[in-house]
Write an enzyme that holds these catalytic residues in place. Structure first.
Site, PDB file in Angstrom:
ATOM      1  N   ASP A  68     -23.888 -19.730  -7.062  1.00  9.86           N
ATOM      2  CA  ASP A  68     -22.730 -19.567  -8.084  1.00  9.86           C
ATOM      3  C   ASP A  68     -21.998 -20.766  -8.263  1.00  9.86           C
ATOM      4  O   ASP A  68     -21.398 -21.121  -7.416  1.00  9.86           O
ATOM      5  CB  ASP A  68     -22.177 -18.516  -7.709  1.00  9.86           C
ATOM      6  CG  ASP A  68     -21.116 -17.889  -8.810  1.00  9.86           C
ATOM      7  OD1 ASP A  68     -20.903 -18.778  -9.629  1.00  9.86           O
ATOM      8  OD2 ASP A  68     -20.660 -16.732  -8.723  1.00  9.86           O
ATOM      9  N   GLY A  86     -35.470 -24.703 -15.258  1.00  9.11           N
ATOM     10  CA  GLY A  86     -35.850 -26.172 -14.591  1.00  9.11           C
ATOM     11  C   GLY A  86     -36.029 -27.387 -15.374  1.00  9.11           C
ATOM     12  O   GLY A  86     -36.427 -28.429 -15.016  1.00  9.11           O
ATOM     13  N   ASP A 123     -25.999 -26.676 -18.190  1.00 10.08           N
ATOM     14  CA  ASP A 123     -26.615 -26.019 -19.720  1.00 10.08           C
ATOM     15  C   ASP A 123     -26.327 -24.368 -19.631  1.00 10.08           C
ATOM     16  O   ASP A 123     -27.147 -23.605 -19.945  1.00 10.08           O
ATOM     17  CB  ASP A 123     -28.044 -26.251 -19.793  1.00 10.08           C
ATOM     18  CG  ASP A 123     -28.817 -25.844 -21.191  1.00 10.08           C
ATOM     19  OD1 ASP A 123     -28.121 -25.615 -22.258  1.00 10.08           O
ATOM     20  OD2 ASP A 123     -29.873 -25.513 -21.126  1.00 10.08           O
ATOM     21  N   LYS A 181     -23.021 -27.695 -22.078  1.00  6.34           N
ATOM     22  CA  LYS A 181     -23.225 -26.839 -23.150  1.00  6.34           C
ATOM     23  C   LYS A 181     -21.549 -26.349 -23.631  1.00  6.34           C
ATOM     24  O   LYS A 181     -20.868 -25.908 -22.650  1.00  6.34           O
ATOM     25  CB  LYS A 181     -24.091 -25.851 -22.875  1.00  6.34           C
ATOM     26  CG  LYS A 181     -24.534 -24.986 -24.314  1.00  6.34           C
ATOM     27  CD  LYS A 181     -24.990 -23.545 -24.045  1.00  6.34           C
ATOM     28  CE  LYS A 181     -26.194 -23.541 -23.261  1.00  6.34           C
ATOM     29  NZ  LYS A 181     -27.582 -23.603 -23.845  1.00  6.34           N
ATOM     30  N   TRP A 238     -34.295 -29.241 -17.596  1.00  9.35           N
ATOM     31  CA  TRP A 238     -33.216 -30.208 -17.508  1.00  9.35           C
ATOM     32  C   TRP A 238     -33.499 -31.005 -16.156  1.00  9.35           C
ATOM     33  O   TRP A 238     -33.358 -32.443 -16.035  1.00  9.35           O
ATOM     34  CB  TRP A 238     -31.763 -29.696 -17.582  1.00  9.35           C
ATOM     35  CG  TRP A 238     -31.188 -29.507 -18.840  1.00  9.35           C
ATOM     36  CD1 TRP A 238     -32.113 -29.131 -19.923  1.00  9.35           C
ATOM     37  CD2 TRP A 238     -30.204 -29.844 -19.484  1.00  9.35           C
ATOM     38  NE1 TRP A 238     -31.450 -29.078 -21.089  1.00  9.35           N
ATOM     39  CE2 TRP A 238     -30.214 -29.554 -20.849  1.00  9.35           C
ATOM     40  CE3 TRP A 238     -29.030 -29.980 -18.942  1.00  9.35           C
ATOM     41  CZ2 TRP A 238     -29.043 -29.453 -21.849  1.00  9.35           C
ATOM     42  CZ3 TRP A 238     -27.734 -30.271 -19.801  1.00  9.35           C
ATOM     43  CH2 TRP A 238     -27.753 -29.933 -21.195  1.00  9.35           C
ATOM     44  N   ASP A 273     -28.668 -22.441  -9.487  1.00  6.13           N
ATOM     45  CA  ASP A 273     -28.481 -21.564 -10.478  1.00  6.13           C
ATOM     46  C   ASP A 273     -28.579 -20.346  -9.674  1.00  6.13           C
ATOM     47  O   ASP A 273     -28.692 -20.200  -8.481  1.00  6.13           O
ATOM     48  CB  ASP A 273     -30.046 -21.456 -11.121  1.00  6.13           C
ATOM     49  CG  ASP A 273     -29.874 -20.696 -12.513  1.00  6.13           C
ATOM     50  OD1 ASP A 273     -29.524 -21.326 -13.426  1.00  6.13           O
ATOM     51  OD2 ASP A 273     -29.554 -19.180 -12.437  1.00  6.13           O
TER      52      ASP A 273
HETATM   53  N1  SAM Z   1     -30.865 -26.007 -18.345  1.00  6.24           N
HETATM   54  C1  SAM Z   1     -32.032 -24.984 -18.000  1.00  6.24           C
HETATM   55  C2  SAM Z   1     -33.353 -25.540 -18.468  1.00  6.24           C
HETATM   56  O1  SAM Z   1     -33.638 -26.333 -19.010  1.00  6.24           O
HETATM   57  O2  SAM Z   1     -34.432 -24.728 -17.771  1.00  6.24           O
HETATM   58  C3  SAM Z   1     -31.720 -23.495 -18.788  1.00  6.24           C
HETATM   59  C4  SAM Z   1     -30.485 -22.963 -18.152  1.00  6.24           C
HETATM   60  S1  SAM Z   1     -30.228 -21.215 -18.938  1.00  6.24           S
HETATM   61  C5  SAM Z   1     -29.889 -21.335 -20.692  1.00  6.24           C
HETATM   62  C6  SAM Z   1     -28.674 -20.792 -18.322  1.00  6.24           C
HETATM   63  C7  SAM Z   1     -28.687 -20.479 -16.877  1.00  6.24           C
HETATM   64  O3  SAM Z   1     -27.181 -20.294 -16.564  1.00  6.24           O
HETATM   65  C8  SAM Z   1     -29.311 -19.122 -16.387  1.00  6.24           C
HETATM   66  O4  SAM Z   1     -30.495 -19.497 -15.675  1.00  6.24           O
HETATM   67  C9  SAM Z   1     -28.112 -18.474 -15.488  1.00  6.24           C
HETATM   68  O5  SAM Z   1     -28.873 -17.802 -14.461  1.00  6.24           O
HETATM   69  C10 SAM Z   1     -27.573 -19.730 -15.065  1.00  6.24           C
HETATM   70  N2  SAM Z   1     -25.934 -19.457 -14.652  1.00  6.24           N
HETATM   71  C11 SAM Z   1     -25.167 -18.249 -15.417  1.00  6.24           C
HETATM   72  N3  SAM Z   1     -23.810 -18.367 -14.710  1.00  6.24           N
HETATM   73  C12 SAM Z   1     -24.356 -19.176 -13.458  1.00  6.24           C
HETATM   74  C13 SAM Z   1     -23.447 -19.126 -12.515  1.00  6.24           C
HETATM   75  N4  SAM Z   1     -21.945 -18.533 -12.272  1.00  6.24           N
HETATM   76  N5  SAM Z   1     -23.878 -20.033 -11.470  1.00  6.24           N
HETATM   77  C14 SAM Z   1     -24.885 -20.582 -11.632  1.00  6.24           C
HETATM   78  N6  SAM Z   1     -25.772 -20.328 -12.518  1.00  6.24           N
HETATM   79  C15 SAM Z   1     -25.516 -19.527 -13.641  1.00  6.24           C
END
Ligand code: SAM
Length: 314
Positions: free
Chosen positions: A100, A59, A125, A165, A61, A84
Protein backbone atom coordinates in the site's frame (compact mmCIF):
# COMPACT_ATOMS: atom_id res chain seq x y z
CA UNK A 1 -21.40 -7.06 -29.47
CA UNK A 2 -18.45 -8.93 -30.95
CA UNK A 3 -15.13 -9.17 -29.18
CA UNK A 4 -13.56 -6.81 -31.73
CA UNK A 5 -16.01 -4.01 -30.96
CA UNK A 6 -13.78 -2.66 -28.18
CA UNK A 7 -10.91 -2.59 -30.67
CA UNK A 8 -13.04 -0.24 -32.79
CA UNK A 9 -14.17 1.97 -29.96
CA UNK A 10 -10.83 2.21 -28.19
CA UNK A 11 -7.91 2.60 -30.51
CA UNK A 12 -5.34 2.71 -27.69
CA UNK A 13 -6.69 -0.52 -26.18
CA UNK A 14 -6.18 -2.14 -29.56
CA UNK A 15 -2.71 -0.64 -30.10
CA UNK A 16 -1.63 -1.75 -26.63
CA UNK A 17 -2.37 -5.35 -27.57
CA UNK A 18 -0.64 -5.00 -30.91
CA UNK A 19 2.48 -3.48 -29.36
CA UNK A 20 2.62 -5.81 -26.36
CA UNK A 21 1.71 -3.32 -23.60
CA UNK A 22 -0.25 -4.65 -20.66
CA UNK A 23 -2.63 -1.68 -20.62
CA UNK A 24 -3.61 1.23 -22.84
CA UNK A 25 -2.21 3.58 -20.16
CA UNK A 26 1.26 2.83 -21.56
CA UNK A 27 0.55 5.44 -24.25
CA UNK A 28 -0.15 8.09 -21.65
CA UNK A 29 3.33 7.74 -20.16
CA UNK A 30 4.91 7.43 -23.62
CA UNK A 31 3.24 10.67 -24.74
CA UNK A 32 4.17 12.47 -21.50
CA UNK A 33 7.74 11.27 -21.94
CA UNK A 34 7.80 12.46 -25.54
CA UNK A 35 6.82 15.94 -24.38
CA UNK A 36 8.83 16.26 -21.16
CA UNK A 37 11.76 13.91 -21.86
CA UNK A 38 11.39 12.54 -18.34
CA UNK A 39 13.37 9.35 -18.80
CA UNK A 40 16.07 11.07 -20.87
CA UNK A 41 16.43 13.69 -18.12
CA UNK A 42 17.08 11.16 -15.37
CA UNK A 43 19.62 9.41 -17.54
CA UNK A 44 21.49 12.54 -18.68
CA UNK A 45 21.41 14.77 -15.62
CA UNK A 46 21.01 12.53 -12.63
CA UNK A 47 23.27 9.83 -14.07
CA UNK A 48 21.53 7.04 -12.30
CA UNK A 49 18.40 5.12 -13.06
CA UNK A 50 16.28 4.42 -10.05
CA UNK A 51 12.61 4.65 -10.84
CA UNK A 52 9.50 3.85 -8.82
CA UNK A 53 6.16 2.99 -10.35
CA UNK A 54 3.44 3.53 -7.73
CA UNK A 55 0.07 1.83 -8.30
CA UNK A 56 1.65 -0.16 -11.07
CA UNK A 57 -0.63 -3.13 -11.84
CA UNK A 58 -1.04 -4.58 -14.39
CA UNK A 59 2.32 -3.03 -15.27
CA UNK A 60 2.26 -1.09 -18.53
CA UNK A 61 4.00 1.97 -17.01
CA UNK A 62 6.70 -0.33 -15.62
CA UNK A 63 7.08 -1.77 -19.12
CA UNK A 64 7.55 1.75 -20.52
CA UNK A 65 10.10 2.64 -17.82
CA UNK A 66 11.95 -0.58 -18.39
CA UNK A 67 12.05 -0.12 -22.16
CA UNK A 68 13.09 3.54 -21.93
CA UNK A 69 15.68 3.19 -19.16
CA UNK A 70 17.17 -0.13 -20.14
CA UNK A 71 17.54 1.16 -23.68
CA UNK A 72 19.93 3.77 -22.29
CA UNK A 73 21.94 2.43 -19.38
CA UNK A 74 23.48 -0.91 -18.54
CA UNK A 75 21.06 -3.22 -16.83
CA UNK A 76 22.98 -3.17 -13.52
CA UNK A 77 22.53 0.59 -13.24
CA UNK A 78 18.80 0.49 -13.89
CA UNK A 79 16.55 -0.32 -10.95
CA UNK A 80 12.80 -0.19 -11.22
CA UNK A 81 10.47 -0.90 -8.32
CA UNK A 82 6.74 -1.35 -8.94
CA UNK A 83 4.23 -1.12 -6.08
CA UNK A 84 0.58 -2.10 -6.11
CA UNK A 85 -2.04 -3.43 -3.73
CA UNK A 86 -2.73 -6.12 -6.29
CA UNK A 87 -0.49 -8.91 -7.44
CA UNK A 88 1.12 -8.32 -10.81
CA UNK A 89 2.52 -10.84 -13.27
CA UNK A 90 6.35 -10.68 -13.17
CA UNK A 91 8.17 -8.31 -15.50
CA UNK A 92 11.85 -8.87 -16.30
CA UNK A 93 14.07 -6.37 -14.49
CA UNK A 94 11.25 -4.92 -12.38
CA UNK A 95 11.12 -5.60 -8.65
CA UNK A 96 7.62 -5.84 -7.34
CA UNK A 97 6.23 -4.94 -3.97
CA UNK A 98 2.67 -5.93 -3.27
CA UNK A 99 1.82 -3.19 -0.84
CA UNK A 100 0.00 0.00 0.00
CA UNK A 101 1.50 3.34 -1.00
CA UNK A 102 0.05 4.96 2.12
CA UNK A 103 2.28 2.86 4.40
CA UNK A 104 5.72 3.87 5.68
CA UNK A 105 6.78 0.22 5.45
CA UNK A 106 6.33 0.43 1.67
CA UNK A 107 8.64 3.47 1.49
CA UNK A 108 11.23 1.58 3.55
CA UNK A 109 10.99 -1.44 1.30
CA UNK A 110 11.55 0.70 -1.79
CA UNK A 111 14.69 2.23 -0.27
CA UNK A 112 15.89 -1.27 0.68
CA UNK A 113 15.61 -2.34 -2.95
CA UNK A 114 17.70 0.68 -3.95
CA UNK A 115 20.27 -0.34 -1.31
CA UNK A 116 19.78 2.87 0.66
CA UNK A 117 19.83 5.17 -2.36
CA UNK A 118 17.01 7.44 -3.42
CA UNK A 119 14.89 7.36 -6.55
CA UNK A 120 15.42 9.68 -9.52
CA UNK A 121 11.89 9.38 -10.78
CA UNK A 122 8.57 8.43 -9.21
CA UNK A 123 5.49 7.89 -11.34
CA UNK A 124 1.98 7.19 -10.13
CA UNK A 125 -1.04 6.27 -12.23
CA UNK A 126 -3.02 5.41 -9.11
CA UNK A 127 -6.76 5.23 -9.25
CA UNK A 128 -9.17 4.15 -6.56
CA UNK A 129 -12.16 2.00 -7.47
CA UNK A 130 -14.60 4.56 -8.82
CA UNK A 131 -17.95 4.84 -7.10
CA UNK A 132 -19.68 6.87 -9.82
CA UNK A 133 -20.30 9.64 -7.27
CA UNK A 134 -18.14 12.35 -8.82
CA UNK A 135 -17.39 14.32 -5.67
CA UNK A 136 -16.41 11.19 -3.78
CA UNK A 137 -14.27 9.90 -6.66
CA UNK A 138 -12.49 13.23 -6.99
CA UNK A 139 -11.84 13.40 -3.27
CA UNK A 140 -10.45 9.86 -3.08
CA UNK A 141 -8.29 10.45 -6.15
CA UNK A 142 -6.93 13.63 -4.52
CA UNK A 143 -6.14 11.67 -1.37
CA UNK A 144 -4.35 9.01 -3.40
CA UNK A 145 -2.30 11.66 -5.19
CA UNK A 146 -1.34 13.15 -1.84
CA UNK A 147 -0.44 9.71 -0.51
CA UNK A 148 1.77 9.31 -3.59
CA UNK A 149 3.34 12.70 -2.88
CA UNK A 150 3.89 11.68 0.75
CA UNK A 151 5.67 8.46 -0.11
CA UNK A 152 7.61 10.31 -2.81
CA UNK A 153 9.00 12.72 -0.21
CA UNK A 154 10.50 9.66 1.51
CA UNK A 155 12.14 8.15 -1.54
CA UNK A 156 12.90 10.85 -4.16
CA UNK A 157 16.29 12.51 -4.39
CA UNK A 158 16.53 16.31 -4.65
CA UNK A 159 16.36 17.29 -8.29
CA UNK A 160 14.24 14.23 -9.11
CA UNK A 161 10.89 14.21 -10.90
CA UNK A 162 7.39 13.06 -10.03
CA UNK A 163 4.61 12.33 -12.50
CA UNK A 164 1.11 11.50 -11.29
CA UNK A 165 -2.47 11.19 -12.35
CA UNK A 166 -4.72 14.01 -11.17
CA UNK A 167 -8.43 14.65 -11.54
CA UNK A 168 -9.06 18.25 -12.51
CA UNK A 169 -11.86 18.58 -10.00
CA UNK A 170 -12.68 21.29 -7.55
CA UNK A 171 -9.67 20.75 -5.25
CA UNK A 172 -7.21 20.97 -8.08
CA UNK A 173 -5.91 24.44 -7.20
CA UNK A 174 -5.06 23.29 -3.71
CA UNK A 175 -3.33 20.20 -5.07
CA UNK A 176 -1.23 22.35 -7.39
CA UNK A 177 -0.21 24.61 -4.53
CA UNK A 178 0.76 21.63 -2.42
CA UNK A 179 2.85 20.17 -5.22
CA UNK A 180 4.50 23.58 -5.75
CA UNK A 181 5.77 23.43 -2.16
CA UNK A 182 7.96 20.50 -3.19
CA UNK A 183 8.82 21.04 -6.85
CA UNK A 184 10.10 24.12 -8.65
CA UNK A 185 8.10 23.30 -11.75
CA UNK A 186 4.59 21.80 -11.90
CA UNK A 187 2.78 21.36 -15.21
CA UNK A 188 -0.59 19.80 -15.86
CA UNK A 189 -0.60 17.73 -19.02
CA UNK A 190 -3.24 15.86 -20.97
CA UNK A 191 -1.89 13.18 -23.32
CA UNK A 192 -3.82 12.46 -26.53
CA UNK A 193 -4.45 8.93 -25.30
CA UNK A 194 -6.40 10.23 -22.29
CA UNK A 195 -10.02 10.73 -23.28
CA UNK A 196 -11.23 14.34 -23.53
CA UNK A 197 -14.41 13.30 -21.81
CA UNK A 198 -12.43 12.32 -18.71
CA UNK A 199 -11.29 14.81 -16.05
CA UNK A 200 -8.09 12.79 -15.79
CA UNK A 201 -4.83 14.62 -16.47
CA UNK A 202 -1.25 14.25 -15.24
CA UNK A 203 0.97 16.51 -13.18
CA UNK A 204 4.57 16.58 -14.24
CA UNK A 205 6.52 17.87 -11.26
CA UNK A 206 10.17 18.64 -11.91
CA UNK A 207 13.14 19.35 -9.68
CA UNK A 208 12.22 18.04 -6.24
CA UNK A 209 13.27 20.67 -3.71
CA UNK A 210 11.46 20.21 -0.40
CA UNK A 211 11.31 23.12 2.05
CA UNK A 212 14.39 23.33 4.23
CA UNK A 213 14.21 20.96 7.19
CA UNK A 214 11.06 19.32 5.88
CA UNK A 215 10.63 15.97 7.61
CA UNK A 216 8.73 13.44 5.48
CA UNK A 217 5.68 12.24 7.34
CA UNK A 218 3.25 9.58 6.19
CA UNK A 219 0.60 10.18 8.77
CA UNK A 220 -0.52 13.64 7.62
CA UNK A 221 -2.44 13.82 4.40
CA UNK A 222 -1.54 17.26 3.14
CA UNK A 223 -4.99 17.98 1.85
CA UNK A 224 -6.64 19.10 5.02
CA UNK A 225 -10.25 20.16 4.73
CA UNK A 226 -10.36 21.22 8.33
CA UNK A 227 -9.05 24.64 7.26
CA UNK A 228 -12.54 25.33 5.94
CA UNK A 229 -11.34 27.56 3.13
CA UNK A 230 -12.67 27.63 -0.39
CA UNK A 231 -9.37 26.64 -1.91
CA UNK A 232 -10.29 27.64 -5.42
CA UNK A 233 -10.68 31.18 -4.14
CA UNK A 234 -7.03 31.37 -3.09
CA UNK A 235 -6.01 34.80 -4.22
CA UNK A 236 -2.96 36.96 -4.83
CA UNK A 237 0.36 35.20 -4.20
CA UNK A 238 -1.48 32.14 -2.86
CA UNK A 239 -3.19 31.49 -6.15
CA UNK A 240 -1.25 28.89 -8.06
CA UNK A 241 -1.89 28.64 -11.75
CA UNK A 242 0.07 25.88 -13.37
CA UNK A 243 0.66 25.67 -17.11
CA UNK A 244 -1.58 23.26 -18.97
CA UNK A 245 -0.27 21.32 -21.92
CA UNK A 246 -1.97 18.98 -24.32
CA UNK A 247 0.65 16.46 -25.33
CA UNK A 248 1.17 13.74 -27.87
CA UNK A 249 1.84 14.37 -31.51
CA UNK A 250 -1.13 15.93 -33.31
CA UNK A 251 -0.94 13.06 -35.74
CA UNK A 252 -1.45 10.64 -32.83
CA UNK A 253 -4.72 8.72 -32.67
CA UNK A 254 -7.64 10.48 -31.04
CA UNK A 255 -8.79 8.49 -28.01
CA UNK A 256 -12.38 9.76 -28.36
CA UNK A 257 -12.83 8.54 -31.94
CA UNK A 258 -14.05 5.24 -33.25
CA UNK A 259 -11.75 3.81 -35.93
CA UNK A 260 -12.44 1.16 -38.56
CA UNK A 261 -10.94 -2.25 -37.86
CA UNK A 262 -9.01 -2.05 -41.12
CA UNK A 263 -6.70 0.86 -40.27
CA UNK A 264 -4.84 0.84 -43.54
CA UNK A 265 -4.95 -1.21 -46.67
CA UNK A 266 -1.52 -2.79 -46.13
CA UNK A 267 -2.38 -4.69 -42.96
CA UNK A 268 -5.31 -6.96 -42.39
CA UNK A 269 -7.06 -6.63 -39.01
CA UNK A 270 -6.58 -9.52 -36.67
CA UNK A 271 -8.15 -9.81 -33.22
CA UNK A 272 -5.55 -10.13 -30.46
CA UNK A 273 -6.16 -11.11 -26.82
CA UNK A 274 -4.87 -8.78 -24.08
CA UNK A 275 -1.12 -8.98 -23.55
CA UNK A 276 -1.38 -9.94 -19.90
CA UNK A 277 -4.74 -10.58 -18.29
CA UNK A 278 -4.81 -9.38 -14.67
CA UNK A 279 -3.97 -11.97 -12.05
CA UNK A 280 -6.32 -12.15 -9.08
CA UNK A 281 -8.40 -9.15 -10.23
CA UNK A 282 -10.78 -7.70 -7.63
CA UNK A 283 -13.76 -8.71 -9.81
CA UNK A 284 -12.73 -12.39 -9.62
CA UNK A 285 -14.92 -12.99 -6.59
CA UNK A 286 -17.93 -11.43 -8.33
CA UNK A 287 -17.38 -13.67 -11.39
CA UNK A 288 -17.17 -16.71 -9.11
CA UNK A 289 -20.38 -15.74 -7.31
CA UNK A 290 -22.22 -15.12 -10.57
CA UNK A 291 -21.03 -18.39 -12.11
CA UNK A 292 -22.22 -20.32 -9.08
CA UNK A 293 -25.48 -18.40 -8.89
CA UNK A 294 -24.55 -17.00 -5.51
CA UNK A 295 -25.20 -13.39 -6.38
CA UNK A 296 -27.92 -11.52 -4.52
CA UNK A 297 -31.44 -11.83 -5.80
CA UNK A 298 -34.80 -10.99 -4.36
CA UNK A 299 -35.38 -14.38 -2.80
CA UNK A 300 -32.08 -14.99 -1.10
CA UNK A 301 -30.22 -12.80 1.37
CA UNK A 302 -27.19 -11.60 -0.45
CA UNK A 303 -23.62 -12.64 0.00
CA UNK A 304 -22.77 -9.29 -1.56
CA UNK A 305 -24.97 -7.38 0.82
CA UNK A 306 -22.99 -8.84 3.71
CA UNK A 307 -19.78 -7.85 1.94
CA UNK A 308 -21.07 -4.38 1.22
CA UNK A 309 -22.14 -3.89 4.82
CA UNK A 310 -18.79 -4.96 6.20
CA UNK A 311 -17.02 -2.73 3.64
CA UNK A 312 -19.17 0.23 4.76
CA UNK A 313 -18.17 -0.31 8.35
CA UNK A 314 -14.43 -0.06 7.48
N1 SAM B 1 -0.27 2.31 -14.47
C1 SAM B 1 -0.87 0.99 -14.49
C2 SAM B 1 -0.52 0.35 -15.80
O1 SAM B 1 -0.09 1.09 -16.69
O2 SAM B 1 -0.63 -0.86 -15.94
C3 SAM B 1 -2.37 1.06 -14.28
C4 SAM B 1 -2.72 1.47 -12.89
S1 SAM B 1 -4.40 1.24 -12.48
C5 SAM B 1 -5.16 2.52 -13.38
C6 SAM B 1 -4.52 1.84 -10.84
C7 SAM B 1 -3.89 0.95 -9.80
O3 SAM B 1 -3.84 1.69 -8.58
C8 SAM B 1 -4.67 -0.33 -9.47
O4 SAM B 1 -3.92 -1.44 -9.88
C9 SAM B 1 -4.84 -0.28 -7.95
O5 SAM B 1 -4.65 -1.52 -7.32
C10 SAM B 1 -3.75 0.69 -7.55
N2 SAM B 1 -3.92 1.30 -6.22
C11 SAM B 1 -4.99 1.99 -5.77
N3 SAM B 1 -4.78 2.37 -4.48
C12 SAM B 1 -3.55 1.91 -4.12
C13 SAM B 1 -2.78 1.97 -2.92
N4 SAM B 1 -3.23 2.61 -1.81
N5 SAM B 1 -1.56 1.38 -2.90
C14 SAM B 1 -1.10 0.74 -3.99
N6 SAM B 1 -1.78 0.64 -5.15
C15 SAM B 1 -2.99 1.22 -5.22
Amino acid sequence: MGRSSKDKRDIYYRLAKEEGWRARSAFKLLQLDEEFRITLYIFKLLKSHHAVDLCAAPGSWSQVLSRKLRGKGSSEEVKIVAVDLQAMAPLPGVTQIQGDITKISTAQEIIRHFEGQSADLVVCDGAPDVTGLHDVDEYIQAQLLLAALNITTHVLKPGGNFVAKIFRGKDVTLLYSQLKIFFTSVTCAKPRSSRNSSIEAFVVCQNYSPPEEYVPNMSNPLLDHSYDVDFNQLEGPNRIIVPFLACGDLSAFDSDRTYPLQLDSSKEYQYLPPTQPPIQPPYQQACHLRKNKLLANEDSPSVFLDGALSAMSL
